[in-house]
Design an enzyme around this catalytic site. Structure first.
Site, PDB file in Angstrom:
ATOM      1  N   TYR A  11     -74.849  82.091  -4.154  1.00  0.00           N
ATOM      2  CA  TYR A  11     -73.523  82.158  -3.523  1.00  0.00           C
ATOM      3  C   TYR A  11     -72.647  80.988  -3.962  1.00  0.00           C
ATOM      4  O   TYR A  11     -71.481  81.170  -4.324  1.00  0.00           O
ATOM      5  CB  TYR A  11     -73.688  82.153  -2.008  1.00  0.00           C
ATOM      6  N   SER A  67     -64.954  79.127  -1.378  1.00  0.00           N
ATOM      7  CA  SER A  67     -65.744  78.541  -0.293  1.00  0.00           C
ATOM      8  C   SER A  67     -65.759  77.042  -0.526  1.00  0.00           C
ATOM      9  O   SER A  67     -65.603  76.579  -1.669  1.00  0.00           O
ATOM     10  CB  SER A  67     -67.179  79.093  -0.331  1.00  0.00           C
TER      11      SER A  67
END
Length: 254
Positions: free
Chosen positions: A161, A148
C-alpha cells in the site's frame, strides 16, 4: 464545515470509490458545493444506497459500476459517467485497496502485491487516461489523486500500500507537467489514518499512535479531508499543481 454551497457551481465531477468512507464524503461535499457528481464503485449495493441517500438531500448525483482492476470496466465507467455529466471538469481518483496491512515485506506474496498495484496504481493511471479528453475539453480541468501520508513517513508493515501511494505522488507530479499545457491541474491529497469502514481492521493502538503524534491530537474523520479536495477542484487552486497536501492534523509536516 464552512459554507461552500456555490464553490463548485456548474462543475461536473467523477469520484471513484464513492460508495462509502472517504469517497462518499467527497461526493457529498462536492455535490453540496453545487456540482453534478458521478459516483463510481465496485460495491454496487452500497453505491445504490449512497446515491439514493444523497438524492433525498436534493443533490445531483448518479452511480456507475467500476472495477479498478479491469481496464474494460474503467473505460466503460468513464464513458458512461462523462456521458451522463455531459462533460467533465474534475476527477477524484479515490478508489484503492489496502490488503497488505499488518504484514512485513517478506510476508506479502506476489499475487497480493500485484493486486494492490493493479488497483491503486494502474487503475488510477487508466482512469485518468480515460477521462483526459473530457478534462482537456473543459478548459478548467482538475485531477485530485488520493495518496496517503504513509509514504511521507515510511509506515511499516504496509509495504504494498505504501509503495502504491508513493507511486500516486510521483504520478501526480509527472502528470501535472504533462497536462499543464491543457490547463489541467493535478494535485494529490495525502490523508492520515481516517476512521472509515475501510480502516475498521486497524488495531486501536495504531489509531492511538497517530493521535498522540499529531499536532491536533484527535481522531481524524472524513470531514477533515473534504475541504482540501474541494479546494483542489475549485477555481481557488487554478495556479496550484503537482503538489501533495498532507491532511493529517500535523502527524507529518512538509
Amino acid at each position: 464545515m464552512e459554507n461552500t454551497s456555490q464553490l463548485l457551481a456548474g462543475r461536473k465531477v467523477l469520484v471513484t470509490g464513492a460508495a462509502r468512507g472517504l469517497g462518499l464524503a467527497f461526493a457529498a461535499a462536492i455535490a453540496a458545493a453545487g456540482a453534478k457528481v458521478a459516483m463510481a464503485d465496485i460495491l454496487q449495493d452500497a453505491l445504490a444506497d449512497s446515491v439514493a441517500s444523497l438524492r433525498r438531500q436534493g443533490l445531483d448525483v448518479n452511480g456507475f459500476a467500476l472495477d479498478m482492476a479491469d481496464p474494460v470496466s474503467i473505460d466503460t465507467c468513464a464513458a458512461a459517467a462523462t456521458g451522463w455529466l455531459d462533460g467533465l471538469d474534475g476527477l477524484v481518483n479515490n478508489a484503492a485497496i489496502t490488503n497488505s496491512g499488518g504484514r512485513a515485506s517478506g510476508q506479502i506474496d506476489i499475487a497480493l502485491w500485484d493486486k494492490v498495484m493493479d488497483v491503486n496504481v494502474r487503475g488510477t493511471w487508466l482512469m485518468t487516461n480515460a477521462c483526459l479528453p473530457a478534462l482537456r475539453a473543459s478548459g478548467r480541468g482538475a485531477i485530485v489523486n488520493l495518496a496517503s501520508d504513509t509514504p511521507l513517513w515510511g509506515a511499516p508493515n504496509l509495504l504494498a500500500y505504501v509503495a502504491s501511494k508513493g507511486a500516486i505522488i510521483a504520478m501526480t507530479r509527472s502528470l501535472a507537467r504533462e497536462e499543464g499545457a491543457h490547463d489541467i491541474t493535478v494535485n494529490a491529497i495525502a490523508p492520515g489514518l481516517t476512521k472509515v469502514e475501510a480502516t475498521e481492521y486497524v488495531p486501536a493502538q495504531r489509531y492511538q499512535t497517530y493521535q498522540d503524534g499529531r499536532a491536533l491530537q484527535r481522531l481524524q474523520v472524513p470531514e477533515d479531508v473534504t475541504g482540501a479536495v474541494l479546494f483542489a477542484l475549485s477555481g481557488l487552486s487554478r495556479f496550484v499543481t503537482g503538489q501533495t497536501l498532507a491532511v493529517n492534523g500535523g502527524f507529518v509536516m512538509n
